[in-house]
Design a protein around this motif. Structure first.
Motif, short mmCIF file in Angstrom:
data_model
loop_
_atom_site.label_atom_id
_atom_site.label_comp_id
_atom_site.label_asym_id
_atom_site.label_seq_id
_atom_site.Cartn_x
_atom_site.Cartn_y
_atom_site.Cartn_z
N HIS A 70 -24.51 -20.68 61.35
CA HIS A 70 -23.31 -21.24 61.95
C HIS A 70 -22.20 -21.35 60.89
O HIS A 70 -22.45 -21.24 59.68
CB HIS A 70 -23.61 -22.62 62.53
N ASN A 71 -20.97 -21.57 61.36
CA ASN A 71 -19.85 -21.78 60.44
C ASN A 71 -20.17 -22.94 59.50
O ASN A 71 -20.71 -23.97 59.92
CB ASN A 71 -18.57 -22.11 61.22
N LEU A 72 -19.82 -22.78 58.23
CA LEU A 72 -20.12 -23.82 57.25
C LEU A 72 -19.33 -25.09 57.55
O LEU A 72 -18.11 -25.03 57.74
CB LEU A 72 -19.76 -23.33 55.84
N PRO A 73 -20.00 -26.23 57.60
CA PRO A 73 -19.25 -27.49 57.74
C PRO A 73 -18.42 -27.75 56.48
O PRO A 73 -18.74 -27.26 55.40
CB PRO A 73 -20.35 -28.54 57.90
N TYR A 74 -17.38 -28.53 56.66
CA TYR A 74 -16.58 -28.98 55.52
C TYR A 74 -16.73 -30.49 55.38
O TYR A 74 -16.80 -31.21 56.38
CB TYR A 74 -15.10 -28.65 55.72
N LEU A 114 -17.16 -30.29 61.79
CA LEU A 114 -17.92 -29.22 62.43
C LEU A 114 -17.01 -28.52 63.43
O LEU A 114 -16.19 -29.18 64.09
CB LEU A 114 -19.15 -29.79 63.15
N TYR A 115 -17.16 -27.21 63.59
CA TYR A 115 -16.23 -26.48 64.44
C TYR A 115 -16.87 -25.17 64.90
O TYR A 115 -17.82 -24.66 64.29
CB TYR A 115 -14.93 -26.18 63.67
N SER A 116 -16.33 -24.61 65.97
CA SER A 116 -16.79 -23.32 66.47
C SER A 116 -15.86 -22.21 65.97
O SER A 116 -14.74 -22.47 65.52
CB SER A 116 -16.84 -23.32 68.00
N ASP A 117 -16.32 -20.97 66.08
CA ASP A 117 -15.50 -19.86 65.56
C ASP A 117 -14.28 -19.59 66.42
O ASP A 117 -13.37 -18.86 66.01
CB ASP A 117 -16.33 -18.59 65.39
N GLY A 118 -14.22 -20.18 67.62
CA GLY A 118 -13.01 -20.03 68.43
C GLY A 118 -11.80 -20.63 67.76
O GLY A 118 -10.66 -20.25 68.06
N GLU A 165 -3.26 -17.04 74.94
CA GLU A 165 -4.38 -16.95 75.87
C GLU A 165 -5.66 -17.17 75.08
O GLU A 165 -6.03 -16.35 74.24
CB GLU A 165 -4.40 -15.57 76.55
N GLN A 166 -6.32 -18.27 75.37
CA GLN A 166 -7.50 -18.65 74.59
C GLN A 166 -8.59 -17.59 74.71
O GLN A 166 -8.99 -17.20 75.80
CB GLN A 166 -8.02 -20.01 75.07
N GLU A 167 -9.09 -17.13 73.55
CA GLU A 167 -10.07 -16.05 73.51
C GLU A 167 -11.51 -16.55 73.52
O GLU A 167 -12.43 -15.83 73.90
CB GLU A 167 -9.83 -15.19 72.26
N ASP A 168 -11.72 -17.76 73.04
CA ASP A 168 -13.08 -18.28 72.89
C ASP A 168 -13.00 -19.80 72.94
O ASP A 168 -11.91 -20.39 72.85
CB ASP A 168 -13.67 -17.81 71.55
N ASP A 169 -14.17 -20.43 73.07
CA ASP A 169 -14.15 -21.89 73.11
C ASP A 169 -13.72 -22.44 71.75
O ASP A 169 -14.04 -21.88 70.70
CB ASP A 169 -15.54 -22.44 73.48
N VAL A 170 -13.00 -23.53 71.78
CA VAL A 170 -12.57 -24.21 70.56
C VAL A 170 -13.21 -25.59 70.58
O VAL A 170 -12.81 -26.47 71.35
CB VAL A 170 -11.03 -24.32 70.49
N THR A 171 -14.21 -25.75 69.74
CA THR A 171 -14.93 -27.02 69.66
C THR A 171 -14.77 -27.57 68.25
O THR A 171 -14.90 -26.83 67.27
CB THR A 171 -16.43 -26.83 69.97
N PHE A 172 -14.50 -28.85 68.17
CA PHE A 172 -14.18 -29.46 66.89
C PHE A 172 -14.74 -30.86 66.88
O PHE A 172 -14.47 -31.65 67.78
CB PHE A 172 -12.65 -29.48 66.74
N VAL A 173 -15.58 -31.18 65.88
CA VAL A 173 -16.21 -32.49 65.79
C VAL A 173 -15.95 -33.07 64.40
O VAL A 173 -16.13 -32.38 63.39
CB VAL A 173 -17.74 -32.41 66.03
N SER A 174 -15.55 -34.32 64.36
CA SER A 174 -15.31 -35.00 63.09
C SER A 174 -16.27 -36.18 62.98
O SER A 174 -16.35 -37.02 63.88
CB SER A 174 -13.86 -35.50 63.01
N LEU A 175 -17.02 -36.21 61.89
CA LEU A 175 -17.95 -37.31 61.61
C LEU A 175 -17.43 -38.05 60.39
O LEU A 175 -17.36 -37.48 59.29
CB LEU A 175 -19.35 -36.75 61.34
N ALA A 176 -17.03 -39.30 60.56
CA ALA A 176 -16.38 -40.04 59.48
C ALA A 176 -17.14 -41.32 59.18
O ALA A 176 -17.69 -41.96 60.08
CB ALA A 176 -14.94 -40.36 59.85
N ARG A 177 -17.18 -41.67 57.90
CA ARG A 177 -17.72 -42.96 57.49
C ARG A 177 -16.56 -43.91 57.22
O ARG A 177 -15.61 -43.56 56.52
CB ARG A 177 -18.58 -42.82 56.24
N ASP A 178 -16.65 -45.10 57.78
CA ASP A 178 -15.56 -46.06 57.63
C ASP A 178 -15.28 -46.33 56.15
O ASP A 178 -16.22 -46.41 55.34
CB ASP A 178 -15.91 -47.38 58.31
#
Length: 362
Positions: A70-74, A114-118, A165-178
């Protein structure tokens, strides 16, 4: 997995396989390996699944992860943006593939993205891709720190334009510590409450090393060597270092054998920490030569549902009669190798802390 009904069916199957593997296994690498082996015989030709599998320990910010192509998380930190790399083939391509397992730590204020390649493959009207470098640049902007997802969506909209015109799904997740809480500041006319005098004032702790090892016979030597490497910068006296190595080897062997029962998918997690405390107002005069330092080695297994026996002086007759546990013998040895031994348990883990009181720095 591509798009359409076939891809949706493969994804549903993969999700079920992953959930089943996760109920039986703990290690992210082992979960992906099992899922890959189960998926390979039935996946349609020319299809595969990318997947990132991670475990989060909220109390410490520790993240253990494995990646199946999968795409590398940052990870966004105070020092900048870093990639979280772990090697592994996509699921469904080849059976019996290994999946590298890595660890990361979320410090207060850090985020993992975390994110998708879209997202990174979205094009602007000129045909230019959004790209990894652009994503990384945006993640590092201070203005986006507290509103990462809205900021990213705004940047994507500006880049692609209104006619995109969106070509693929765009998914984006952010995990944060307070972030660390800001201490209360007295308002006008208010007097802050005096703090309780303390014999010692904490100067904080510094992690010297963190790693996990598979629960396999003989791996206690690996643990011993890695702890020795982590503390090399402290220049411990040779006799003290040998005592520490003996304690680490014994505690790790106990964790692998009695905690994890030598199940290779259950890791033993080891953390090496240096803590420092300065003498406070109520500390005795003889303590004022310099900071008090402690070296702490935490060794954790997954046998939390079991009771750890008390350390006992070895008695061969009692052991043969079943009245003493060999793990109690190990704890007795460990206790005599270090200055303090602390053992704690929860529903999942046993944690053994080996503590050495180091000489103060003048």
């Amino acid at each position: 997995t591509d798009k359409g009904v076939p891809a949706a069916l493969v994804m549903a199957t993969t999700r079920s396989i992953l959930r089943t593997a996760a109920e039986r296994l703990v290690s992210p690498g082992a979960v992906l390996e099992q899922a890959n082996n189960n998926l390979c015989p039935d996946i349609p030709p020319n299809m595969f699944v990318t997947c990132l599998y991670a475990l989060l320990e909220p109390s410490t910010g520790k993240v253990i992860f494995a990646n199946a192509g999968h795409n590398l998380p940052y990870q966004r930190t105070r020092a900048g943006v870093v990639e979280l790399r772990a090697r592994g083939m996509p699921l469904g391509l080849m059976p019996e593939m290994p999946y590298e397992e890595k660890e990361a730590y979320l410090s207060p204020g850090d985020q993992i993205i975390l994110y998708s390649d879209g997202l990174i493959e979205a094009h602007n009207p000129s045909g230019e891709m959004f790209s990894f470098p652009r994503l990384r640049d945006i993640l590092g902007r201070p203005a986006c720190a507290n509103e990462m997802i809205p900021c990213m969506l705004s940047e994507l909209a500006d880049f692609t334009g209104s006619d995109w015109e969106q070509e693929d799904d765009v998914t984006f997740v952010s995990l944060a510590r307070d972030p660390e809480p800001t201490p209360d500041i007295p308002g006008p006319g208010q007097t802050p409450e005096p703090a309780e005098p303390s014999a010692w004032v904490s100067l904080g702790e510094r992690q010297l090393g963190s790693f996990s090892i598979a629960s396999q016979p003989g791996n206690e030597r690996q643990a011993m060597d890695q702890v020795s490497e982590a503390v090399a910068q402290l220049n411990l006296p040779a006799p003290l270092l040998e005592r520490l190595k003996t304690a680490v080897a014994e505690a790790t062997m106990n964790a692998m054998e009695h905690g994890n029962h030598y199940q290779s998918d259950l890791p033993v997690e080891i953390e090496v920490i240096l803590t420092e405390n300065a003498p406070g107002k109520t500390a005795p005069d003889e303590s004022r030569a310099g900071p008090s330092r402690q070296l702490v080695v935490r060794i954790r297994d997954y046998g939390g549902s079991q009771i750890i026996p008390q350390s006992e002086a070895p008695d061969l007759d009692a052991k043969l009669a079943g009245l003493q546990s060999p793990r109690g013998w190990g704890l007795f040895l460990i206790k005599n190798m270090v200055d303090e031994l602390q053992v704690t348990s929860d529903e999942t883990h046993h944690t053994v802390e080996l503590i050495l009181h180091l000489e103060r720095e003048a």
